[in-house]
Scaffold this active site. Structure first.
Site, PDB file in Angstrom:
ATOM      1  N   TYR A 144      82.611  26.085  28.439  1.00  0.00           N
ATOM      2  CA  TYR A 144      83.110  27.396  28.844  1.00  0.00           C
ATOM      3  C   TYR A 144      82.633  28.429  27.832  1.00  0.00           C
ATOM      4  O   TYR A 144      82.742  28.211  26.624  1.00  0.00           O
ATOM      5  CB  TYR A 144      84.642  27.378  28.886  1.00  0.00           C
ATOM      6  CG  TYR A 144      85.272  28.708  29.255  1.00  0.00           C
ATOM      7  CD1 TYR A 144      85.127  29.224  30.544  1.00  0.00           C
ATOM      8  CD2 TYR A 144      86.007  29.435  28.324  1.00  0.00           C
ATOM      9  CE1 TYR A 144      85.710  30.443  30.887  1.00  0.00           C
ATOM     10  CE2 TYR A 144      86.592  30.651  28.670  1.00  0.00           C
ATOM     11  CZ  TYR A 144      86.441  31.145  29.955  1.00  0.00           C
ATOM     12  OH  TYR A 144      87.017  32.350  30.289  1.00  0.00           O
ATOM     13  N   ASP A 239      77.820  28.534  20.680  1.00  0.00           N
ATOM     14  CA  ASP A 239      79.039  29.280  20.984  1.00  0.00           C
ATOM     15  C   ASP A 239      80.153  28.666  20.135  1.00  0.00           C
ATOM     16  O   ASP A 239      80.729  27.639  20.480  1.00  0.00           O
ATOM     17  CB  ASP A 239      79.355  29.190  22.479  1.00  0.00           C
ATOM     18  CG  ASP A 239      80.633  29.946  22.838  1.00  0.00           C
ATOM     19  OD1 ASP A 239      81.295  30.467  21.907  1.00  0.00           O
ATOM     20  OD2 ASP A 239      80.969  30.004  24.031  1.00  0.00           O
ATOM     21  N   LYS A 267      88.297  34.207  18.650  1.00  0.00           N
ATOM     22  CA  LYS A 267      89.522  33.491  18.281  1.00  0.00           C
ATOM     23  C   LYS A 267      89.905  33.665  16.797  1.00  0.00           C
ATOM     24  O   LYS A 267      90.453  34.698  16.439  1.00  0.00           O
ATOM     25  CB  LYS A 267      89.413  32.033  18.727  1.00  0.00           C
ATOM     26  CG  LYS A 267      89.231  31.973  20.262  1.00  0.00           C
ATOM     27  CD  LYS A 267      89.455  30.663  20.932  1.00  0.00           C
ATOM     28  CE  LYS A 267      89.540  30.855  22.442  1.00  0.00           C
ATOM     29  NZ  LYS A 267      88.461  30.288  23.225  1.00  0.00           N
TER      30      LYS A 267
HETATM   31  C1  LIG Z   1      87.744  31.038  24.387  1.00  0.00           C
HETATM   32  C2  LIG Z   1      86.272  30.861  24.479  1.00  0.00           C
HETATM   33  C3  LIG Z   1      85.429  31.875  24.945  1.00  0.00           C
HETATM   34  C4  LIG Z   1      85.963  33.155  25.524  1.00  0.00           C
HETATM   35  O1  LIG Z   1      86.633  33.920  24.597  1.00  0.00           O
HETATM   36  P1  LIG Z   1      87.682  35.029  25.139  1.00  0.00           P
HETATM   37  O2  LIG Z   1      88.141  35.703  23.880  1.00  0.00           O
HETATM   38  O3  LIG Z   1      88.742  34.287  25.867  1.00  0.00           O
HETATM   39  O4  LIG Z   1      86.919  35.945  26.028  1.00  0.00           O
HETATM   40  C5  LIG Z   1      84.069  31.665  24.882  1.00  0.00           C
HETATM   41  N1  LIG Z   1      83.551  30.511  24.415  1.00  0.00           N
HETATM   42  C6  LIG Z   1      84.326  29.521  23.962  1.00  0.00           C
HETATM   43  C7  LIG Z   1      83.697  28.279  23.421  1.00  0.00           C
HETATM   44  C8  LIG Z   1      85.707  29.650  24.003  1.00  0.00           C
HETATM   45  O5  LIG Z   1      86.472  28.627  23.604  1.00  0.00           O
END
Ligand SMILES: *Cc1c(COP(=O)(O)O)cnc(C)c1O
Length: 430
Positions: A144, A239, A267
């Site tokens: 994701y 990511d 995060k």
């Molecule tokens: C949570 C997450 C996102 C998205 O971040 P948001 O702040 O919710 O938009 C993207 N990549 C990874 C790996 C994530 O865990």
């Protein structure tokens, strides 16, 4: 456990907010029952509107690495508050933040602040496309990367060269530029690259996956991707929105010793406030406006309160490198205790753990990608989730999520979690 106030709020919310929530997984759809509404949190505990207390194993999906309402972060936000909350003009803290990120994640030479992980990833692929002058991106099934159109794609099979949108509202045009391969499968990556010669701008992945449940990269997978990307002049994007500052000071790239071209962060970097960042090689980042022709902007980007919280978080991590050993120890004890409970009761399970991330999968197969994660017994997980919640342990409400441990978890909490696990499983087995 009484949850009357949460139930009432959920009834109201559903009439005026789609599904009653502002992010889908919060609705508890995957586990049944109604969501609990949170009133406050402190340290290892989160409290709902009915004043039930729960031990936190989600921690806002990762950001609360040091537990809730950490005094240093709270003070930093309070101090920033006195000087107004947004200027839309550059500030000292943004320079300090960039310096801090570059120090902790050395593969990043230049960095841009944004307001969420989604913004970070969607901007990173735009920069990669601008830099390479190529259109396609390659991602992995079950990873994701936020909710931008390009990422909401599942392939019909690993062999498909044309993506099928996973969400209504994503156009075929967008979907066909997203290629997908199974995680940990270098052969499919090679196959997709030869079928799309010089068309792939970037490969983006979670270097340790949290979003299909916790899945580690197989031996040689990250190294293989690094070699392929160098050979094919493809931008390798880690990511690390989830893993950044969680698995090590420098994220998964430090833990595994692999250097990506670009990194996305989110995060933890905001300490609980809405922050994201993307960065990497200067030659890529210098394509961004106002220097270059890749456009990306944000009214609230680098917001003073968010920077204050984020900086306090990063300083705390930077000054206390032993927290990674501490997090690892806590998570190891929890997973060993859970495993013992499962073994005693003859449960089919697999635990995947990397540092302070772990998932208990109810399957007897090794979980190495989305396909194998999906062999889990989801009905069993739903019952387990409810049984744990009833015993005061707040788990992620889906089998396909990771838990996130904080340093606030005490020895006593660990015992409580292990006890709740055993009792929950016994209750389900009857
Ligand atoms: C949570 C997450 C996102 C998205 O971040 P948001 O702040 O919710 O938009 C993207 N990549 C990874 C790996 C994530 O865990």
């Amino acid at each position: 456990m009484l949850t009357t106030k949460s139930q009432d709020l959920f009834q109201k919310a559903q009439k005026i907010i789609p599904g009653g929530v502002n992010s889908p997984v919060r609705a508890f759809k995957a586990v049944g029952g109604n969501p609990i509404f949170i009133k406050s949190a402190k340290g290892a505990y989160i409290y709902d509107e009915d004043d039930n207390a729960y031990i936190e194993l989600i921690n806002s999906w990762g950001p609360m690495l040091l537990g809730h309402a950490h005094p240093k972060i709270e003070n930093a936000v309070r101090n920033a508050l006195e000087h107004s909350f947004s200027y839309g003009a550059p500030t000292r803290r943004e320079v300090e933040m960039a310096e801090m990120i570059i120090k902790m994640v050395p593969s990043i030479e230049k960095v841009r602040m944004v307001n969420s992980g989604t913004e970070a990833t969607m901007s990173a692929i735009r920069a990669a496309r601008g830099f390479t002058n190529r259109s396609k991106i390659l991602k992995f099934e079950g990873c994701y990367h936020g909710h931008a159109d390009s990422f909401l794609i599942a392939a019909g099979s690993g062999m498909a060269t044309m993506g099928i949108p996973d969400s209504l509202g994503v156009t075929k045009g967008v979907a066909q530029d997203t290629l997908t391969a199974p995680y940990n499968d270098l052969a499919t990556v090679e196959m997709l690259i030869s079928a799309n010669k010089e068309e792939i701008a970037c490969i983006i992945l979670e270097p340790v996956v949290g979003n299909m449940g916790c899945v580690a990269p197989a031996q040689g997978f990250l190294k293989g991707l690094r070699e392929i990307c160098t050979r094919e002049k493809i931008v390798l994007i880690f990511d690390e929105v989830m893993t950044g500052f969680r698995l090590a000071r420098g994220g998964a790239q430090e833990l595994y010793g692999i250097t990506p071209d670009m990194t996305t962060l989110g995060k933890i970097i905001g300490g609980g406030l809405p922050v994201g960042a993307y960065g990497g090689k200067a030659e890529i980042m210098d394509n961004l406006a106002p220097v270059g022709k890749v456009y990306q902007a944000g009214t609230l980007s680098g917001n003073p309160l968010a920077m204050a919280a984020g900086l306090a978080m990063l300083h705390e991590i930077n000054d206390n490198p032993q927290i990674y050993k501490q997090l690892d120890d806590i998570c190891l004890q929890i997973t060993e205790g859970i495993a013992e409970g499962c073994d005693d009761l003859g449960i089919n399970y697999k635990i995947n753990r990397v540092g302070s991330m772990f998932t208990l999968f109810f399957t007897d197969m090794e979980v190495t990608n989305f396909e194998t994660a999906k062999t889990s017994d989801l009905a069993f997980f739903g019952k387990y989730f409810q049984a744990m919640l009833k015993r005061g342990v707040y788990l992620a409400p889906s089998q396909f999520e990771s838990m996130f441990i904080s340093t606030a978890i005490s020895e006593e909490n660990i015992k409580q979690i292990i006890k709740a696990n055993k009792e929950s499983l016994e209750e389900i087995l009857g």
